[in-house]
Design a protein around this motif. Structure first.
Motif, short mmCIF file in Angstrom:
data_model
loop_
_atom_site.label_atom_id
_atom_site.label_comp_id
_atom_site.label_asym_id
_atom_site.label_seq_id
_atom_site.Cartn_x
_atom_site.Cartn_y
_atom_site.Cartn_z
N ASN A 179 -0.50 6.67 -23.65
CA ASN A 179 -0.69 5.99 -22.37
C ASN A 179 0.55 5.23 -21.94
OD1 ASN A 179 -3.43 6.73 -22.05
ND2 ASN A 179 -4.04 5.12 -23.50
N GLY A 180 0.67 5.12 -20.61
CA GLY A 180 1.69 4.27 -20.03
C GLY A 180 1.06 2.95 -19.62
N GLN A 181 1.69 2.27 -18.68
CA GLN A 181 1.15 1.02 -18.16
C GLN A 181 -0.01 1.31 -17.22
OE1 GLN A 181 2.08 -2.06 -19.18
NE2 GLN A 181 3.34 -0.94 -20.65
N PRO A 182 -0.97 0.38 -17.09
CA PRO A 182 -2.09 0.58 -16.17
C PRO A 182 -1.60 0.79 -14.74
CG PRO A 182 -2.45 -1.33 -17.56
CD PRO A 182 -1.03 -0.92 -17.76
N GLN A 183 -2.25 1.71 -14.04
CA GLN A 183 -1.89 1.98 -12.66
C GLN A 183 -2.69 1.08 -11.72
OE1 GLN A 183 0.56 4.51 -11.74
NE2 GLN A 183 0.88 3.98 -13.89
N GLY A 184 -2.07 0.65 -10.64
CA GLY A 184 -2.79 -0.17 -9.65
C GLY A 184 -2.87 -1.61 -10.08
N ARG A 185 -4.00 -2.20 -9.82
CA ARG A 185 -4.17 -3.63 -10.10
C ARG A 185 -4.29 -3.90 -11.59
NH1 ARG A 185 -9.33 -4.56 -6.40
NH2 ARG A 185 -9.79 -2.61 -7.48
N ALA A 186 -4.11 -5.16 -11.94
CA ALA A 186 -4.21 -5.56 -13.34
C ALA A 186 -5.58 -5.18 -13.88
CB ALA A 186 -4.00 -7.07 -13.47
N GLY A 187 -5.57 -4.64 -15.09
CA GLY A 187 -6.83 -4.25 -15.70
C GLY A 187 -7.25 -2.85 -15.34
N GLY A 188 -6.38 -2.09 -14.63
CA GLY A 188 -6.71 -0.74 -14.24
C GLY A 188 -6.75 0.19 -15.45
N ASP A 189 -7.23 1.40 -15.22
CA ASP A 189 -7.34 2.37 -16.31
C ASP A 189 -5.97 2.85 -16.77
OD1 ASP A 189 -10.08 2.25 -16.24
OD2 ASP A 189 -10.27 3.91 -14.81
N PHE A 190 -5.87 3.13 -18.05
CA PHE A 190 -4.64 3.70 -18.60
C PHE A 190 -4.70 5.21 -18.39
CE2 PHE A 190 -4.63 -0.31 -20.84
CZ PHE A 190 -3.29 -0.61 -21.01
N ASP A 191 -4.26 5.67 -17.24
CA ASP A 191 -4.33 7.10 -16.93
C ASP A 191 -2.96 7.69 -16.63
OD1 ASP A 191 -3.86 5.86 -14.55
OD2 ASP A 191 -5.57 6.70 -13.48
N SER A 192 -1.91 6.94 -16.96
CA SER A 192 -0.56 7.44 -16.71
C SER A 192 0.11 7.77 -18.05
CB SER A 192 0.28 6.40 -15.97
OG SER A 192 0.44 5.23 -16.76
N ARG A 193 1.15 8.60 -17.96
CA ARG A 193 1.87 8.99 -19.17
C ARG A 193 2.81 7.89 -19.65
NH1 ARG A 193 4.62 14.43 -17.16
NH2 ARG A 193 5.22 12.95 -15.55
N ARG A 197 11.62 6.33 -20.79
CA ARG A 197 12.36 5.22 -21.42
C ARG A 197 11.61 4.68 -22.63
NH1 ARG A 197 15.05 0.97 -17.44
NH2 ARG A 197 16.05 2.96 -16.91
N GLY A 198 10.28 4.68 -22.55
CA GLY A 198 9.48 4.21 -23.67
C GLY A 198 9.64 5.10 -24.89
N VAL A 199 9.66 6.40 -24.68
CA VAL A 199 9.85 7.36 -25.77
C VAL A 199 11.24 7.17 -26.39
CG1 VAL A 199 10.00 9.80 -26.39
CG2 VAL A 199 8.27 9.04 -24.75
#
Length: 264
Positions: A179-193, A197-199
């Motif tokens: 997972n990446g960072q949550p999309q949208g508002r704080a507390g959003g679902d972790f649905d991004s890669r 840079r993280g890798v």
């Protein structure tokens, strides 16, 4: 570029370089004089801080594509040829790979590096692994739309499967394995890669913790995967298919044959 199957990063890089040149002169590059083009390229070459001069090369590649799209020859702007350095890729020993894995502080990073090495994945490919791509019963990972828009299957070792199950149970990813960072508002679902840079950061940190002094990048683990399989006797055709290459000649260009011959 998209219609011809170029990757998103290629479209972005070429577009940015052509746009930067157009903004610099206030003209489309194909409207420039030869002297202006040469001066601009010389400026980029002098400004480049890396030995590979990646910025300079991508500018030339972008201009080549611009000329191609307008039906003009490369000679129209007197673009220089790009010489490819014949360097052997950096390869880790099996002992160094083990040190790398055991030095990871986070299980996420350990599994990430385990997949990069154990399956020979590219950075984009490991970021794109979804839960539905994992088949533990058949001990396979489906690499979806890798480089060249091709799918392929790669084997998963029992040790890696055990680690993956532990990781999934602990982290509970929903779509992408990493997972990446949550999309949208704080507390959003972790649905991004997980980000590129993280890798890269995860691999660099593991190398630092393991005390590995070699010049290691994410792609080093893919080179290491290929070299170790060659050293263990895997045939060239099978290796080509595992790596997702179209032609065997690609392996020679990347120096794998020389690595095996020299026993690196």
């Amino acid at each position: 570029m998209s219609v011809l199957g170029r990757s998103e990063s290629t479209c972005r890089n070429y577009g940015q370089h052509v746009a930067a040149m157009a903004l610099h002169f206030g003209k489309i590059p194909t409207e420039l004089d030869i002297e202006q083009v040469q001066e601009y390229l010389f400026m980029l070459q002098e400004r480049s801080k890396t030995p590979s001069q990646t910025y300079f090369k991508h500018c030339v590649y972008g201009l080549r594509f611009l000329l191609k799209s307008e039906g003009l020859p490369y000679e129209y702007l007197h673009l220089p040829s790009i010489k490819h350095d014949k360097k052997l890729p950096t390869v880790l020993s099996k002992e160094e790979v083990w040190r790398l894995l055991t030095s990871c502080q986070l299980l996420k990073h350990k599994i990430l590096i385990g997949l990069l090495y154990g399956c020979g994945l590219r950075c984009m490919e490991v970021r794109s692994v979804r839960l539905q791509d994992l088949n533990f019963d058949r001990e396979q990972l489906k690499v979806v739309q890798g480089k060249g828009k091709k799918d392929r299957y790669v084997p998963l070792s029992k040790h890696l499967i055990c680690g993956l199950k532990t990781y999934i149970e602990a982290e509970k990813p929903k779509v992408y394995l990493f997972n990446g960072q949550p999309q949208g508002r704080a507390g959003g679902d972790f649905d991004s890669r997980y980000s590129q840079r993280g890798v890269q950061w995860a691999v660099k940190q593991a190398c630092k913790a393991a005390g590995i002094k070699k010049d290691v990048c994410v792609h080093t683990l893919r080179h290491t995967f290929a070299t170790h399989l060659l050293e263990d006797g895997l045939d060239i055709i099978s290796l080509k298919n595992l790596l997702g290459h179209e032609q065997i000649e690609t392996l020679n260009k990347k120096g794998y044959f020389r690595l095996k011959k020299e026993g690196s």
